[in-house]
Design a protein around this motif. Structure first.
Motif, PDB file in Angstrom:
ATOM      1  N   ASP A   1      -2.476  66.849  36.012  1.00 22.07           N
ATOM      2  CA  ASP A   1      -2.533  68.098  35.261  1.00 22.07           C
ATOM      3  C   ASP A   1      -1.340  68.954  35.674  1.00 22.07           C
TER       4      ASP A   1
ATOM      5  N   GLU B   1      -0.071  56.896  26.437  1.00 24.62           N
ATOM      6  CA  GLU B   1      -1.459  56.657  26.864  1.00 24.62           C
ATOM      7  C   GLU B   1      -2.299  57.922  26.798  1.00 24.62           C
ATOM      8  N   LYS B   2      -1.678  59.079  26.986  1.00 24.58           N
ATOM      9  CA  LYS B   2      -2.400  60.362  26.944  1.00 24.58           C
ATOM     10  C   LYS B   2      -2.268  61.056  25.591  1.00 24.58           C
ATOM     11  N   ASN B   3      -1.674  60.378  24.608  1.00 21.68           N
ATOM     12  CA  ASN B   3      -1.463  60.949  23.273  1.00 21.68           C
ATOM     13  C   ASN B   3      -0.687  62.257  23.306  1.00 21.68           C
TER      14      ASN B   3
ATOM     15  N   THR C   1       0.642  60.499  36.231  1.00 17.94           N
ATOM     16  CA  THR C   1       0.416  61.770  35.547  1.00 17.94           C
ATOM     17  C   THR C   1      -0.656  62.600  36.244  1.00 17.94           C
TER      18      THR C   1
ATOM     19  N   TYR D   1       0.429  68.614  31.144  1.00 19.55           N
ATOM     20  CA  TYR D   1       0.612  67.533  32.113  1.00 19.55           C
ATOM     21  C   TYR D   1       1.964  67.602  32.801  1.00 19.55           C
TER      22      TYR D   1
ATOM     23  N   GLN E   1       3.286  56.612  29.867  1.00 22.98           N
ATOM     24  CA  GLN E   1       2.228  57.543  30.291  1.00 22.98           C
ATOM     25  C   GLN E   1       1.935  58.554  29.170  1.00 22.98           C
TER      26      GLN E   1
END
Length: 176
Positions: free
Chosen positions: A71, A111-113, A69, A79, A108
């Motif tokens: 930005d 994990e990044k909500n 991932t 993302y 992924q």
């Protein structure tokens, strides 16, 4: 087409993956170097700007089935999740590697909500995966992962070509 699978909104639309303003993350059908390419990768890199290739260079290379991932830079999303799909006829076992792309992208996202994610048709362009087979594997994998998702509330398949949209629509009806 829209529906609910285990409490997760699922959508299948024809459109441009680089123009999904209402999703938090878009998935890039990436090359191993995570650099500008054709198809989905080219569209996302053009819209995101040169920073996307710079961010990708720090994470490359990746192997088929892997996801990382970055930005999203100038894209309307937060993302970009980069997945390297299998080259049909070369990377084995193709179906397992393709399913791993979707599974690892969702991992992924969790994990990044991330609450919403848009997928293209991974591996069906230059990598030669037949659209019908790819759609069936993608749809089955996403549906199998849906009960375990905690943060992801919406999954959208964004298909540029009508043929791909039709294949995903058919796969969804068969998986339902």
């Amino acid at each position: 087409m829209k529906g609910q699978i285990h409490g997760v909104q699922l959508e299948c639309v024809q459109g441009d993956i680089a123009a999904q303003e209402d999703v938090e993350a878009v998935v890039n059908a990436a090359n191993a170097a995570l650099q500008t390419g054709g198809g989905v990768a080219g569209a996302l890199h053009r819209a995101a700007g040169s920073e996307l290739a710079e961010a990708g260079a720090a994470l490359a290379p990746i192997e088929p089935g892997e996801a990382v991932t970055t930005d999203a830079f100038h894209l309307p999303n937060k993302y970009v999740i980069h997945c390297l799909g299998p080259v049909y006829g070369r990377d084995k076992p193709e179906e397992e590697l393709l399913r791993a792309c979707y599974r690892n992208a969702l991992k992924q996202a969790e994990e990044k909500n991330i609450r919403s994610i848009a997928f293209p048709s991974i591996s069906t362009g230059a990598f030669g995966y037949p659209a019908g087979e790819a759609a069936a594997a993608a749809m089955e994998e996403v549906i199998s992962q849906a009960p375990y998702l905690k943060s992801v509330q919406m999954i959208r398949f964004v298909l540029f070509r009508y043929e791909d949209w039709k294949a995903y629509d058919t796969a969804w009806k068969q998986a339902d």
